[in-house]
Design an enzyme around this catalytic site. Sequence first.
Site, PDB file in Angstrom:
ATOM      1  N   CYS A  71      36.936  39.362  38.683  1.00 27.48           N
ATOM      2  CA  CYS A  71      37.362  39.518  40.074  1.00 27.48           C
ATOM      3  C   CYS A  71      36.437  38.814  41.064  1.00 27.48           C
ATOM      4  CB  CYS A  71      37.470  41.003  40.416  1.00 27.48           C
ATOM      5  SG  CYS A  71      35.950  41.926  40.133  1.00 27.48           S
ATOM      6  N   GLN A  72      35.602  37.902  40.596  1.00 23.36           N
ATOM      7  CA  GLN A  72      34.665  37.246  41.487  1.00 23.36           C
ATOM      8  C   GLN A  72      35.361  36.524  42.640  1.00 23.36           C
ATOM      9  OE1 GLN A  72      34.519  37.179  38.219  1.00 23.36           O
ATOM     10  NE2 GLN A  72      32.505  37.908  37.654  1.00 23.36           N
TER      11      GLN A  72
END
Length: 83
Positions: A71-72
């Site tokens: 989810c960066q």
Amino acid sequence: MKYGSLFAGIGGFDLGLDRAGMECAWQVEIDPYCRRVLAKHWPHVTRFEDIHHVGFDTLQPVDLVCGGFPCQDIVMIGTNNLG
């Protein structure tokens, strides 16, 4: 039932599945900090660092495979773009 956890992070899915009565067979997580958290809460579970180095020949068969997604690209914590 046994489950395996891909991209385990700090074990959010794992905690929920444990509370539902399942047992974790293995976890895969590349982040060293996350692996330390996983080791604290699941000390007897086999952990793998790199998803590229696991497969049918290295992972114990399980009833369920769960996985988080990286989810960066959507998480703002730790970036300079907070506004």
